[in-house]
Design a protein around this motif. Structure first.
Motif, PDB file in Angstrom:
ATOM      1  N   HIS A   1       0.845  -1.190   0.000  1.00 10.28           N
ATOM      2  CA  HIS A   1       0.000   0.000   0.000  1.00 10.28           C
ATOM      3  C   HIS A   1       0.877   1.236   0.000  1.00 10.28           C
ATOM      4  O   HIS A   1       1.667   1.452   0.912  1.00 10.28           O
ATOM      5  N   PHE A   2       0.757   2.004  -1.078  1.00 14.37           N
ATOM      6  CA  PHE A   2       1.422   3.291  -1.173  1.00 14.37           C
ATOM      7  C   PHE A   2       0.336   4.355  -1.200  1.00 14.37           C
ATOM      8  O   PHE A   2      -0.852   4.048  -1.258  1.00 14.37           O
ATOM      9  N   SER A   3       0.729   5.596  -1.226  1.00 11.59           N
ATOM     10  CA  SER A   3      -0.280   6.655  -1.215  1.00 11.59           C
ATOM     11  C   SER A   3      -1.126   6.660  -2.484  1.00 11.59           C
ATOM     12  O   SER A   3      -2.289   7.003  -2.452  1.00 11.59           O
ATOM     13  N   TRP A   4      -0.564   6.252  -3.607  1.00  9.65           N
ATOM     14  CA  TRP A   4      -1.288   6.290  -4.878  1.00  9.65           C
ATOM     15  C   TRP A   4      -1.386   4.929  -5.551  1.00  9.65           C
ATOM     16  O   TRP A   4      -1.931   4.805  -6.641  1.00  9.65           O
ATOM     17  N   LEU A   5      -0.874   3.875  -4.920  1.00  2.00           N
ATOM     18  CA  LEU A   5      -0.797   2.566  -5.579  1.00  2.00           C
ATOM     19  C   LEU A   5      -1.039   1.456  -4.576  1.00  2.00           C
ATOM     20  O   LEU A   5      -0.443   1.442  -3.500  1.00  2.00           O
ATOM     21  N   ASN A   6      -1.914   0.530  -4.926  1.00  2.00           N
ATOM     22  CA  ASN A   6      -2.127  -0.682  -4.137  1.00  2.00           C
ATOM     23  C   ASN A   6      -1.867  -1.883  -5.037  1.00  2.00           C
ATOM     24  O   ASN A   6      -2.553  -2.076  -6.035  1.00  2.00           O
ATOM     25  N   LEU A   7      -0.875  -2.679  -4.709  1.00  2.00           N
ATOM     26  CA  LEU A   7      -0.521  -3.842  -5.509  1.00  2.00           C
ATOM     27  C   LEU A   7      -0.667  -5.097  -4.674  1.00  2.00           C
ATOM     28  O   LEU A   7      -0.016  -5.253  -3.645  1.00  2.00           O
ATOM     29  N   SER A   8      -1.509  -6.008  -5.140  1.00  2.00           N
ATOM     30  CA  SER A   8      -1.606  -7.294  -4.480  1.00  2.00           C
ATOM     31  C   SER A   8      -0.616  -8.251  -5.128  1.00  2.00           C
ATOM     32  O   SER A   8      -0.028  -7.968  -6.171  1.00  2.00           O
ATOM     33  N   VAL A   9      -0.430  -9.395  -4.520  1.00  2.00           N
ATOM     34  CA  VAL A   9       0.487 -10.392  -5.055  1.00  2.00           C
ATOM     35  C   VAL A   9       0.021 -10.849  -6.437  1.00  2.00           C
ATOM     36  O   VAL A   9       0.827 -11.012  -7.354  1.00  2.00           O
ATOM     37  N   ALA A  10      -1.267 -11.021  -6.626  1.00  2.00           N
ATOM     38  CA  ALA A  10      -1.791 -11.435  -7.926  1.00  2.00           C
ATOM     39  C   ALA A  10      -1.492 -10.383  -8.998  1.00  2.00           C
ATOM     40  O   ALA A  10      -1.138 -10.735 -10.131  1.00  2.00           O
ATOM     41  N   ASP A  11      -1.618  -9.102  -8.656  1.00  2.00           N
ATOM     42  CA  ASP A  11      -1.300  -8.041  -9.612  1.00  2.00           C
ATOM     43  C   ASP A  11       0.170  -8.089 -10.013  1.00  2.00           C
ATOM     44  O   ASP A  11       0.513  -7.926 -11.188  1.00  2.00           O
ATOM     45  N   ILE A  12       1.038  -8.297  -9.049  1.00  2.00           N
ATOM     46  CA  ILE A  12       2.473  -8.345  -9.326  1.00  2.00           C
ATOM     47  C   ILE A  12       2.803  -9.530 -10.223  1.00  2.00           C
ATOM     48  O   ILE A  12       3.608  -9.414 -11.155  1.00  2.00           O
ATOM     49  N   VAL A  13       2.179 -10.673  -9.988  1.00  2.00           N
ATOM     50  CA  VAL A  13       2.409 -11.859 -10.821  1.00  2.00           C
ATOM     51  C   VAL A  13       1.955 -11.598 -12.254  1.00  2.00           C
ATOM     52  O   VAL A  13       2.659 -11.931 -13.212  1.00  2.00           O
ATOM     53  N   VAL A  14       0.800 -10.988 -12.437  1.00  2.00           N
ATOM     54  CA  VAL A  14       0.293 -10.698 -13.783  1.00  2.00           C
ATOM     55  C   VAL A  14       1.213  -9.724 -14.502  1.00  2.00           C
ATOM     56  O   VAL A  14       1.550  -9.923 -15.681  1.00  2.00           O
ATOM     57  N   VAL A  15       1.657  -8.679 -13.839  1.00  2.00           N
ATOM     58  CA  VAL A  15       2.558  -7.709 -14.459  1.00  2.00           C
ATOM     59  C   VAL A  15       3.881  -8.378 -14.827  1.00  2.00           C
ATOM     60  O   VAL A  15       4.424  -8.152 -15.923  1.00  2.00           O
ATOM     61  N   ALA A  16       4.415  -9.210 -13.962  1.00  2.00           N
ATOM     62  CA  ALA A  16       5.668  -9.908 -14.257  1.00  2.00           C
ATOM     63  C   ALA A  16       5.513 -10.830 -15.464  1.00  2.00           C
ATOM     64  O   ALA A  16       6.392 -10.866 -16.337  1.00  2.00           O
ATOM     65  N   LEU A  17       4.412 -11.563 -15.544  1.00  2.00           N
ATOM     66  CA  LEU A  17       4.181 -12.438 -16.698  1.00  2.00           C
ATOM     67  C   LEU A  17       4.057 -11.636 -17.989  1.00  2.00           C
ATOM     68  O   LEU A  17       4.584 -12.040 -19.032  1.00  2.00           O
ATOM     69  N   MET A  18       3.386 -10.496 -17.944  1.00  2.00           N
ATOM     70  CA  MET A  18       3.260  -9.660 -19.136  1.00  2.00           C
ATOM     71  C   MET A  18       4.624  -9.139 -19.586  1.00  2.00           C
ATOM     72  O   MET A  18       4.916  -9.104 -20.787  1.00  2.00           O
ATOM     73  N   LEU A  19       5.470  -8.751 -18.632  1.00  2.00           N
ATOM     74  CA  LEU A  19       6.804  -8.276 -18.990  1.00  2.00           C
ATOM     75  C   LEU A  19       7.650  -9.392 -19.594  1.00  2.00           C
ATOM     76  O   LEU A  19       8.381  -9.175 -20.561  1.00  2.00           O
ATOM     77  N   ILE A  20       7.556 -10.596 -19.034  1.00  2.00           N
ATOM     78  CA  ILE A  20       8.303 -11.737 -19.564  1.00  2.00           C
ATOM     79  C   ILE A  20       7.857 -12.051 -20.989  1.00  2.00           C
ATOM     80  O   ILE A  20       8.687 -12.263 -21.880  1.00  2.00           O
TER      81      ILE A  20
END
Length: 50
Positions: A15-34
């Motif tokens: 949780h940041f002031s402007w961003l909330n990232l769950s573990v599932a979000d991080i996994v999806v972003v990492a897969l898209m980058l790969i």
């Protein structure tokens, strides 16, 4: 301070002031980058014909 809270807490998240990232979000972003990097690196079949 009246802040909006999500109705369902889906687990651990950053949780940041402007961003909330769950573990599932991080996994999806990492897969898209790969996939993006692989699309740049792997040549098309028959693309390097002599």
């Amino acid at each position: 301070m009246n802040q909006l809270q999500p109705p369902i807490h889906a687990g651990w998240a950053w949780h940041f002031s402007w961003l909330n990232l769950s573990v599932a979000d991080i996994v999806v972003v990492a897969l898209m980058l790969i996939i993006f990097v692989l699309a740049l690196v792997i040549p098309f079949p028959g693309g390097r014909e002599k």
